[in-house]
Design a protein around this motif. Structure first.
Motif: not given
Length: 294
Positions: A22-28, A275-278
């Protein structure tokens, strides 16, 4: 017993993957990587000839790299430009030859265009990492100039090493059939992986851990190879560009390929940053909360 252990690990891993996804998709979505890729593709096409000209000029100043130019052209256009590589190479060599005959002012303007590409890549990646490129102007120009001057030397060295590995692979092919071909196929992928890792670790104006950059580099390398195969398959089996544009078909094909390449680069950057933020978010939640004293 092993199944129960696997189930236990999977139950712990599932929520982490869900949070990371979810974090990856949100950032994209927030960073509009498709728009940024289009901008970088446009700047890349403007800067391609100046950058190649500077690269070959610096290489020609060193006798050790005198024979590298042909190998570099073969390596790039045969491994990183799917289909139409010979046509693109012919035009690029012609453009570089014409640009090398320009005067001092013209060459200086081409250098400024090449620096513009480096500046845009720097700003785009720092925007993904939510950092500001607040370096002093002199320091920034020094970094850009170092990339312009040292970059060709590193590229030349990598091509020399690749040629050495190619020789070893050919030698191994005589004694172990199939091994040499396998090694030759891995050389471009390994070069792309190394380039992605260096890009994700060096460009952002903050510390990026090596394991995060390796993760993003692996994703970008796999996506790049898959995109290259899919793009070559599409252009070969659906020659709509050749039918519409005729002899000029190489222009939209090259622009589309550069655009897809930047999408892959930015996806790898988003993956590295996410990855770092997660992991940082997970460590924060795992820390015991302090109970306020009464």
């Amino acid at each position: 017993m092993n199944f129960e252990r696997f189930e236990h690990y999977w139950q712990r891993l599932t929520p982490r993957l869900r949070v990371f996804g979810s974090l990856f998709l949100k950032r994209c979505r927030e960073d509009n990587i498709t728009v940024s890729s289009g901008h970088l593709a446009y700047v890349t096409l403007l800067s391609l000839v100046p950058f190649i000209m500077v690269t070959f000029t610096i290489m020609s100043a060193f006798p050790a790299f005198s024979s590298v130019r042909g190998k570099l052209e073969n390596f790039i256009f045969s491994n990183f430009v799917p289909t139409a590589g010979d046509v693109v190479r012919e035009h690029m060599v012609s453009f570089v030859g014409n640009a090398s005959e320009m005067g001092a002012i013209g060459i200086l303007s081409l250098l400024l265009v090449a620096l513009m590409l480096i500046s845009n890549v720097d700003k785009t990646l720092n925007r993904i990492w939510r950092t500001e490129s607040d370096r002093p102007l002199i320091y920034t120009l020094a970094i850009y100039w170092m990339v312009i001057t040292l970059g060709p030397l590193l590229i030349g060295s990598s091509v020399v090493i690749s040629s050495y590995l190619t020789g070893l692979a050919t030698f191994a092919q005589e004694y172990t059939p199939g091994l040499g071909t396998f090694i030759l196929k891995l050389i471009p992928s390994f070069a792309a992986l190394l380039a992605f890792i260096i890009l994700y670790m060096v460009v952002p104006n903050r510390q990026v851990k090596a394991r995060h950059a390796i993760g993003g580099g692996l994703l970008a390398t796999v996506a790049f190879e898959a995109t290259k195969a899919g793009f070559a398959l599409y252009v070969t089996n659906f020659p709509s560009y050749q039918v519409i544009y005729g002899a000029l078909a190489v222009v939209p094909i090259l622009f589309l390929w550069v655009y897809l390449s930047w999408v892959v680069v930015l996806l790898g950057a988003e993956f590295t940053c996410s990855l770092g933020e997660a992991l940082d978010h997970e460590r924060t939640e795992d820390q015991p909360r302090k109970v306020p004293e009464e």
